[in-house]
Design a protein around this motif. Structure first.
Motif, short mmCIF file in Angstrom:
data_model
loop_
_atom_site.label_atom_id
_atom_site.label_comp_id
_atom_site.label_asym_id
_atom_site.label_seq_id
_atom_site.Cartn_x
_atom_site.Cartn_y
_atom_site.Cartn_z
N ALA A 199 18.49 20.26 -29.32
CA ALA A 199 18.08 21.39 -30.16
C ALA A 199 18.96 22.62 -29.97
N PHE A 200 19.39 22.86 -28.72
CA PHE A 200 20.05 24.14 -28.41
C PHE A 200 21.41 24.00 -27.75
N GLY A 201 21.88 22.79 -27.56
CA GLY A 201 23.16 22.58 -26.91
C GLY A 201 23.04 22.75 -25.40
N ILE A 202 24.16 22.68 -24.74
CA ILE A 202 24.18 22.82 -23.29
C ILE A 202 24.26 24.31 -22.98
N ASP A 203 23.09 24.92 -23.04
CA ASP A 203 22.95 26.35 -22.80
C ASP A 203 22.40 26.57 -21.40
N PRO A 204 23.13 27.26 -20.53
CA PRO A 204 22.66 27.44 -19.15
C PRO A 204 21.28 28.10 -19.06
N VAL A 205 20.98 29.04 -19.93
CA VAL A 205 19.68 29.71 -19.89
C VAL A 205 18.57 28.72 -20.28
N GLY A 206 18.79 27.97 -21.35
CA GLY A 206 17.80 26.98 -21.78
C GLY A 206 17.57 25.92 -20.72
N LEU A 207 18.66 25.44 -20.12
CA LEU A 207 18.53 24.42 -19.08
C LEU A 207 17.84 24.98 -17.84
N ALA A 208 18.14 26.23 -17.50
CA ALA A 208 17.48 26.86 -16.34
C ALA A 208 15.99 27.04 -16.61
N LEU A 209 15.64 27.44 -17.83
CA LEU A 209 14.22 27.60 -18.17
C LEU A 209 13.49 26.26 -18.19
N TRP A 210 14.17 25.22 -18.66
CA TRP A 210 13.58 23.89 -18.62
C TRP A 210 13.32 23.49 -17.16
N ALA A 211 14.31 23.68 -16.31
CA ALA A 211 14.16 23.33 -14.88
C ALA A 211 13.07 24.17 -14.22
N LEU A 212 12.98 25.45 -14.59
CA LEU A 212 11.92 26.31 -14.07
C LEU A 212 10.55 25.78 -14.48
N GLY A 213 10.41 25.37 -15.73
CA GLY A 213 9.15 24.80 -16.21
C GLY A 213 8.77 23.55 -15.42
N VAL A 214 9.74 22.69 -15.18
CA VAL A 214 9.49 21.47 -14.40
C VAL A 214 9.03 21.86 -12.99
N ALA A 215 9.76 22.78 -12.36
CA ALA A 215 9.42 23.19 -10.99
C ALA A 215 8.03 23.82 -10.91
N LEU A 216 7.68 24.64 -11.89
CA LEU A 216 6.34 25.26 -11.90
C LEU A 216 5.24 24.22 -12.03
N SER A 217 5.44 23.25 -12.90
CA SER A 217 4.44 22.19 -13.07
C SER A 217 4.27 21.37 -11.80
N VAL A 218 5.38 21.02 -11.18
CA VAL A 218 5.32 20.24 -9.94
C VAL A 218 4.62 21.04 -8.85
N ALA A 219 4.99 22.30 -8.70
CA ALA A 219 4.37 23.14 -7.67
C ALA A 219 2.86 23.28 -7.90
N LEU A 220 2.47 23.45 -9.14
CA LEU A 220 1.04 23.58 -9.44
C LEU A 220 0.28 22.30 -9.11
N HIS A 221 0.86 21.15 -9.44
CA HIS A 221 0.20 19.89 -9.13
C HIS A 221 0.08 19.68 -7.62
N ILE A 222 1.12 20.03 -6.89
CA ILE A 222 1.07 19.90 -5.43
C ILE A 222 0.00 20.84 -4.86
N LYS A 223 0.00 22.06 -5.33
CA LYS A 223 -0.97 23.05 -4.85
C LYS A 223 -2.41 22.61 -5.12
N LEU A 224 -2.66 22.10 -6.31
CA LEU A 224 -4.02 21.70 -6.70
C LEU A 224 -4.37 20.26 -6.30
N GLY A 225 -3.35 19.49 -5.88
CA GLY A 225 -3.60 18.10 -5.51
C GLY A 225 -4.05 17.24 -6.67
N ILE A 226 -3.44 17.46 -7.82
CA ILE A 226 -3.80 16.70 -9.03
C ILE A 226 -2.80 15.57 -9.23
N PRO A 227 -3.23 14.36 -9.38
CA PRO A 227 -4.59 13.89 -9.64
C PRO A 227 -5.37 13.70 -8.34
#
Length: 171
Positions: free
Chosen positions: A56-84
């Motif tokens: 959608a947006f090409g190899i854009d460092p900002v877009g890729l960094a935001l994607w990686a940030l989203g992944v990291a936030l989701s993983v951290a939240l699951h670890i913190k909450l112990g889900i599932p």
């Protein structure tokens, strides 16, 4: 307009929707799974989300960094909450017991409809597609949603480590 959008949607998209419904329904039932099968779903969704950002947006460092940030936030939240919750590891069979959960279906559908919406917006060549805000929002959203599957997998994998530690302590 909605009818036109649906008419112009490739048939394989409807097939994908049905496959996601079936996969999500399967995850709603108690089951056992191997480490390999637990790894495949997050890997597939991470690859598809990353592909979605790049296509959608090409190899854009900002877009890729935001994607990686989203992944990291989701993983951290699951670890913190112990889900599932309620996951058990059976070392003798090298399998995991996973209680049924509707969350994977909801996340799969959220990813599907997010991607579908973005592609419709892009196909209609709406002016918003050229904005940095749109690219940033979509990149972060794709990372957050696909990262949920990785976060779930990490919690599941950790249950095996916990099980091994508890076995050592009890001996």
């Amino acid at each position: 307009m909605l009818i036109e959008i649906i008419r112009n949607t490739p048939r394989w998209v409807f097939l994908l929707f049905i496959v996601l419904l079936v996969m999500g329904y399967q995850q709603s039932r108690d089951r056992t799974a191997s480490r390999r099968s637990i790894t495949l779903l997050p890997a597939a969704f991470l690859i598809l989300a990353l592909y979605g950002v790049v296509s959608a947006f090409g190899i854009d460092p900002v877009g890729l960094a935001l994607w990686a940030l989203g992944v990291a936030l989701s993983v951290a939240l699951h670890i913190k909450l112990g889900i599932p919750k309620g996951v058990r590891f059976f070392p003798e069979r090298q399998t995991y017991y996973l209680p049924g959960n509707w969350q994977p279906l909801l996340i799969m559908l959220a990813i599907f409809f997010a991607k579908y919406t973005v592609e419709v917006i892009r196909a209609r060549q709406l002016p918003i597609t050229d904005t940095a805000e749109f690219a940033a929002t979509v990149s972060l959203l794709y990372g957050l949603l696909s990262g949920i599957f990785l976060g779930r997998a990490v919690v599941i994998w950790r249950s095996a480590q916990l099980g091994r530690q508890l076995t050592k302590v009890s001996k």
